[in-house]
Design a protein around this motif. Structure first.
Motif, mmCIF file in Angstrom:
data_model
loop_
_atom_site.group_PDB
_atom_site.id
_atom_site.type_symbol
_atom_site.label_atom_id
_atom_site.label_comp_id
_atom_site.label_asym_id
_atom_site.label_seq_id
_atom_site.Cartn_x
_atom_site.Cartn_y
_atom_site.Cartn_z
ATOM 1 N N GLY A 186 2.200 5.101 -1.440
ATOM 2 C CA GLY A 186 1.094 4.173 -1.291
ATOM 3 C C GLY A 186 1.517 2.802 -0.861
ATOM 4 N N MET A 187 0.724 1.860 -1.289
ATOM 5 C CA MET A 187 0.942 0.492 -0.857
ATOM 6 C C MET A 187 2.179 -0.089 -1.523
ATOM 7 S SD MET A 187 -2.962 -0.954 -0.701
ATOM 8 C CE MET A 187 -3.149 -1.078 -2.444
ATOM 9 N N ASP A 188 2.676 -1.136 -0.950
ATOM 10 C CA ASP A 188 3.846 -1.838 -1.442
ATOM 11 C C ASP A 188 3.559 -2.388 -2.843
ATOM 12 O OD1 ASP A 188 6.224 -3.290 -1.565
ATOM 13 O OD2 ASP A 188 5.373 -4.987 -0.471
ATOM 14 N N GLU A 189 4.433 -2.076 -3.807
ATOM 15 C CA GLU A 189 4.223 -2.495 -5.187
ATOM 16 C C GLU A 189 4.166 -4.017 -5.328
ATOM 17 O OE1 GLU A 189 6.227 -2.114 -9.619
ATOM 18 O OE2 GLU A 189 7.088 -0.996 -7.950
ATOM 19 N N GLU A 190 5.029 -4.711 -4.626
ATOM 20 C CA GLU A 190 5.047 -6.176 -4.712
ATOM 21 C C GLU A 190 3.734 -6.763 -4.196
ATOM 22 O OE1 GLU A 190 6.110 -9.752 -5.873
ATOM 23 O OE2 GLU A 190 7.252 -7.926 -6.288
ATOM 24 N N LYS A 191 3.198 -6.190 -3.143
ATOM 25 C CA LYS A 191 1.927 -6.647 -2.593
ATOM 26 C C LYS A 191 0.796 -6.458 -3.626
ATOM 27 C CE LYS A 191 1.189 -5.721 1.741
ATOM 28 N NZ LYS A 191 0.859 -5.022 2.989
ATOM 29 N N MET B 74 -0.292 2.422 7.656
ATOM 30 C CA MET B 74 -1.010 2.363 6.387
ATOM 31 C C MET B 74 -1.922 3.576 6.275
ATOM 32 S SD MET B 74 -2.635 -0.838 4.693
ATOM 33 C CE MET B 74 -2.243 -0.790 3.004
ATOM 34 N N ALA B 75 -1.947 4.167 5.106
ATOM 35 C CA ALA B 75 -2.761 5.363 4.886
ATOM 36 C C ALA B 75 -4.247 5.018 4.892
ATOM 37 C CB ALA B 75 -2.376 5.996 3.554
ATOM 38 N N LYS B 76 -5.054 6.005 5.237
ATOM 39 C CA LYS B 76 -6.492 5.806 5.307
ATOM 40 C C LYS B 76 -7.111 5.870 3.918
ATOM 41 C CE LYS B 76 -6.562 8.570 9.429
ATOM 42 N NZ LYS B 76 -7.030 9.829 9.950
ATOM 43 N N TRP B 77 -8.115 5.048 3.698
ATOM 44 C CA TRP B 77 -8.886 5.103 2.470
ATOM 45 C C TRP B 77 -9.965 6.156 2.661
ATOM 46 C CZ3 TRP B 77 -7.801 2.270 -1.873
ATOM 47 C CH2 TRP B 77 -6.827 1.292 -1.727
ATOM 48 N N LYS B 78 -10.258 6.892 1.609
ATOM 49 C CA LYS B 78 -11.275 7.935 1.677
ATOM 50 C C LYS B 78 -12.391 7.596 0.718
ATOM 51 C CE LYS B 78 -8.206 11.496 3.111
ATOM 52 N NZ LYS B 78 -6.853 11.382 2.971
ATOM 53 N N LYS B 79 -13.571 8.157 0.983
ATOM 54 C CA LYS B 79 -14.741 7.866 0.153
ATOM 55 C C LYS B 79 -15.360 9.158 -0.348
ATOM 56 C CE LYS B 79 -16.072 3.696 2.636
ATOM 57 N NZ LYS B 79 -17.133 3.011 3.352
ATOM 58 N N LEU B 80 -15.787 9.115 -1.595
ATOM 59 C CA LEU B 80 -16.635 10.147 -2.179
ATOM 60 C C LEU B 80 -17.902 9.430 -2.628
ATOM 61 C CD1 LEU B 80 -14.007 12.180 -4.235
ATOM 62 C CD2 LEU B 80 -15.074 12.835 -2.083
ATOM 63 N N ALA B 81 -18.762 10.102 -3.339
ATOM 64 C CA ALA B 81 -20.042 9.516 -3.726
ATOM 65 C C ALA B 81 -19.894 8.178 -4.460
ATOM 66 C CB ALA B 81 -20.825 10.503 -4.591
ATOM 67 N N HIS B 82 -18.969 8.091 -5.421
ATOM 68 C CA HIS B 82 -18.874 6.882 -6.241
ATOM 69 C C HIS B 82 -17.453 6.338 -6.333
ATOM 70 C CE1 HIS B 82 -23.005 7.422 -7.522
ATOM 71 N NE2 HIS B 82 -22.721 8.702 -7.689
ATOM 72 N N TYR C 9 -10.792 5.885 -2.501
ATOM 73 C CA TYR C 9 -9.469 6.193 -3.030
ATOM 74 C C TYR C 9 -8.427 6.379 -1.940
ATOM 75 C CZ TYR C 9 -10.224 11.089 -1.749
ATOM 76 O OH TYR C 9 -10.452 12.247 -1.054
ATOM 77 N N GLN C 10 -7.192 6.266 -2.389
ATOM 78 C CA GLN C 10 -6.022 6.543 -1.577
ATOM 79 C C GLN C 10 -4.981 7.104 -2.541
ATOM 80 O OE1 GLN C 10 -4.263 3.104 0.186
ATOM 81 N NE2 GLN C 10 -2.628 4.245 1.134
ATOM 82 N N CYS C 11 -5.020 8.393 -2.781
ATOM 83 C CA CYS C 11 -4.146 9.055 -3.751
ATOM 84 C C CYS C 11 -3.214 10.008 -3.015
ATOM 85 C CB CYS C 11 -4.967 9.820 -4.788
ATOM 86 S SG CYS C 11 -6.138 8.808 -5.696
ATOM 87 N N SER C 12 -2.065 9.511 -2.608
ATOM 88 C CA SER C 12 -1.108 10.326 -1.867
ATOM 89 C C SER C 12 0.106 10.606 -2.742
ATOM 90 C CB SER C 12 -0.657 9.610 -0.601
ATOM 91 O OG SER C 12 -1.757 9.412 0.249
ATOM 92 N N TYR C 13 0.601 11.837 -2.652
ATOM 93 C CA TYR C 13 1.714 12.270 -3.494
ATOM 94 C C TYR C 13 2.728 13.058 -2.686
ATOM 95 C CZ TYR C 13 -1.644 11.290 -7.187
ATOM 96 O OH TYR C 13 -2.553 10.689 -8.002
ATOM 97 N N HIS C 14 3.984 12.956 -3.093
ATOM 98 C CA HIS C 14 5.059 13.800 -2.575
ATOM 99 C C HIS C 14 5.403 14.761 -3.703
ATOM 100 C CE1 HIS C 14 9.589 14.251 -1.633
ATOM 101 N NE2 HIS C 14 8.908 15.174 -0.986
ATOM 102 N N ILE C 15 5.291 16.064 -3.429
ATOM 103 C CA ILE C 15 5.495 17.088 -4.458
ATOM 104 C C ILE C 15 6.577 18.055 -3.986
ATOM 105 C CG2 ILE C 15 4.389 18.864 -5.859
ATOM 106 C CD1 ILE C 15 1.680 17.572 -5.043
ATOM 107 N N VAL C 16 7.484 18.411 -4.900
ATOM 108 C CA VAL C 16 8.543 19.366 -4.605
ATOM 109 C C VAL C 16 8.601 20.378 -5.746
ATOM 110 C CG1 VAL C 16 11.021 19.674 -4.148
ATOM 111 C CG2 VAL C 16 9.889 17.552 -3.475
ATOM 112 N N VAL D 295 0.677 15.108 0.221
ATOM 113 C CA VAL D 295 -0.753 15.403 0.221
ATOM 114 C C VAL D 295 -1.567 14.207 -0.246
ATOM 115 C CG1 VAL D 295 -0.527 17.891 -0.117
ATOM 116 C CG2 VAL D 295 -0.561 16.408 -2.097
ATOM 117 N N SER D 296 -2.829 14.203 0.151
ATOM 118 C CA SER D 296 -3.796 13.234 -0.344
ATOM 119 C C SER D 296 -4.792 14.027 -1.188
ATOM 120 C CB SER D 296 -4.496 12.543 0.821
ATOM 121 O OG SER D 296 -5.495 11.676 0.337
#
Length: 147
Positions: free
Chosen positions: A117-122, A1-9, A12-19, A66-67
């Motif tokens: 990211g996370m499983d859509e059904e979940k 499972m990917a790590k959650w990250k924190k900013l001031a407010h 998030y967990q925004c991971s993308y596959h880009i080509v 990338v995240s």
């Protein structure tokens, strides 16, 4: 499972596959050119606080996983990546600019992006049963005199 990250407010967990590909999908991304592209990608991602999970420069395309922080849009990141790498290539490899087919554009116009990211059904189950779970938690807290 990917790590959650924190900013001031935000959490998030925004991971993308880009080509994306060079113009006309020429098989030119090898040797010194591939090295320049990868170095520039890494420098730009560090500058924008984008975490590279994987990067692979193939002969005719680039894959990245990338995240990205929520303050950076995919289109903004891709514009910077493609623009800055093209400038670096045309400065470092002057012969590329002399080729009549480039026309000051190294990369093709588009790119492919998909989320990871996370499983859509979940997620669907979580959203569907969230209200019920909150009601149970609220009732439990009233029983123990917490509120």
């Amino acid at each position: 499972m990917a790590k959650w990250k924190k900013l001031a407010h935000v959490v998030y967990q925004c991971s993308y596959h880009i080509v994306w590909t060079p113009k006309y999908r020429y098989r030119i991304l090898e040797g010194e050119i591939a090295k320049i592209v990868e170095e520039k990608i890494r420098a730009i991602c560090e500058w924008k606080d984008v975490e590279i999970l994987e990067v692979n420069v193939m002969k005719d395309h680039v894959h990245m996983v990338v995240s990205i922080p929520p303050r950076v849009s995919i289109s903004e990141l891709m514009g910077i990546l493609k623009g800055k790498t093209a400038i670096a290539l045309f400065k470092g490899k002057r012969k590329l600019k002399k080729k009549p087919y480039w026309g000051n554009h190294f990369w093709s116009r588009g790119y492919c992006v998909t989320t990871r990211g996370m499983d859509e059904e979940k997620i669907r189950r979580y959203v569907k049963y969230q209200e019920e779970n909150e009601r149970i938690e609220e009732n439990n807290s009233k029983e123990y005199g917490l509120f």
